[in-house]
Design an enzyme around this catalytic site. Structure first.
Site, PDB file in Angstrom:
ATOM      1  N   SER A   1       0.655  -1.386   0.448  1.00 16.87           N
ATOM      2  CA  SER A   1       0.148  -0.139  -0.108  1.00 16.87           C
ATOM      3  C   SER A   1       0.771   1.362  -0.235  1.00 16.87           C
ATOM      4  O   SER A   1       2.216   0.922   0.685  1.00 16.87           O
ATOM      5  CB  SER A   1      -0.940  -0.017   1.155  1.00 16.87           C
ATOM      6  OG  SER A   1      -1.335   1.652   1.257  1.00 16.87           O
TER       7      SER A   1
ATOM      8  N   TYR B   1      -3.231  -0.503  10.547  1.00 16.40           N
ATOM      9  CA  TYR B   1      -3.269  -1.387   8.860  1.00 16.40           C
ATOM     10  C   TYR B   1      -1.697  -1.045   8.385  1.00 16.40           C
ATOM     11  O   TYR B   1      -1.150  -1.412   7.200  1.00 16.40           O
ATOM     12  CB  TYR B   1      -4.038  -0.412   7.648  1.00 16.40           C
ATOM     13  CG  TYR B   1      -4.152  -0.781   5.988  1.00 16.40           C
ATOM     14  CD1 TYR B   1      -4.977  -2.004   6.027  1.00 16.40           C
ATOM     15  CD2 TYR B   1      -3.552   0.207   5.822  1.00 16.40           C
ATOM     16  CE1 TYR B   1      -4.728  -1.501   4.408  1.00 16.40           C
ATOM     17  CE2 TYR B   1      -3.926   0.294   3.993  1.00 16.40           C
ATOM     18  CZ  TYR B   1      -4.464  -0.939   3.952  1.00 16.40           C
ATOM     19  OH  TYR B   1      -4.718  -0.858   2.249  1.00 16.40           O
TER      20      TYR B   1
END
Ligand code: NAI
Length: 263
Positions: A147, A160
């Site tokens: 990400s 995350y």
């Protein structure tokens, strides 16, 4: 004209987290180019529906149920691929979740849930596939979905962002360990991609405007924007490339935008 350098024809590809969003688009993109694809996820009915819908290439897309937070199910998933096709060539390690909260508000359970799926699950899936690839002596490719948060974390997604930073580290580490077996391990770090995971966030016009101001390509990504990088990484076109994280993000991690017009 087709270029064999980028061929994924008849590659056996497992896509974990392939029922929707990015995983679904990658599975479809590879299957349409002749790869033999098996998607996995937690819900059989959803997987069956997706497999049916994306079977638009030369081979039927297959599916197998697997919750990547359950180590036993991961072993069974990879066994199913081998039973069906006799070998495995590539893994798209996609399954992931997010919970947005201020750092001080996460419960231990929420933290564990994110790490169990995004990090421990991703490692155990890569490990099972890596073991098979080493035993087969065929080489192969593993592509982890990272990400933009691994580079510069956004606020209020700390577990995350930490899990994805670890995916970058895992990508380099496994590349180091498995290069001698002809196994290439790379990652795609998507930028802001419109999927079920992010739909609510991007339905806010302020968010849209913020993205368009900061993203050099002036738009949100679509899951299909990632297919080209996936084909490159699965195919021999990238045969000397390993341990790399490719940011497919419309350039949003390149720098910071001025908040006022330039004179
Ligand atoms: P999504 O929520 O639409 O899809 C996630 C997929 O993972 C689904 O197929 C879901 O069933 C599966 N999944 C979730 N938990 C699972 C579990 N325990 N076991 C097996 N499968 C599970 O999300 P999206 O946006 O397609 O995300 C896919 C990956 O891309 C994730 O790893 C996410 O972190 C990453 N990503 C997404 C971005 C975005 O803007 N959408 C940006 C950067 C990375």
């Amino acid at each position: 004209m087709t270029d064999s350098l980028f061929s994924v024809q008849d590659r056996i590809v497992l896509v974990s987290g392939g029922s929707r969003g990015i995983g679904r688009a990658l599975a479809k993109g590879l299957a349409e180019r002749g790869a033999r694809v098996m998607i996995s996820g937690r819900d059989a009915a959803t997987l069956q529906q997706t497999a049916h819908e994306i079977s638009t290439g030369p081979h039927l897309v297959e599916f197998v149920v697997c919750d990547v937070a359950q180590p036993d199910e991961i072993v069974a998933m990879v066994d199913t691929v081998i039973k069906k096709y006799g070998r495995i060539d590539s893994l798209m390690n996609v399954a992931g979740i997010n919970i947005r909260k201020r750092a001080e508000d996460y419960s231990v359970e929420e933290f564990d849930k994110i790490i169990d799926i995004n990090l421990k699950g991703a490692f155990l899936v890569a490990q099972q596939v890596g073991r098979r690839l080493i035993a087969q002596r065929t080489g192969g490719t593993i592509i982890n979905i990272d990400s933009l948060n691994s580079f510069r974390p956004l606020k209020a997604v700390q577990p995350y962002a930490m899990s994805k930073a670890a995916i970058s580290a895992m990508t380099r580490g496994l590349a180091m360990e498995w290069g001698e077996h002809g196994i290439r391990v790379n990652a795609i770090a998507p930028g802001f991609i419109l999927t079920d995971l992010t739909q609510k966030l991007w339905s806010n016009p302020t968010m849209q405007a913020w993205n368009d101001a900061n993203c050099p390509m002036k738009r949100l990504g679509q899951p299909e924007d990632l297919i080209g990088a996936a084909i490159f990484l699965v195919s021999d076109a990238s045969k000397f490339l390993t341990g790399q994280v490719i940011y497919v993000d419309g350039g949003i991690t390149c720098g910071m935008q001025w908040p006022i017009p330039l004179t």
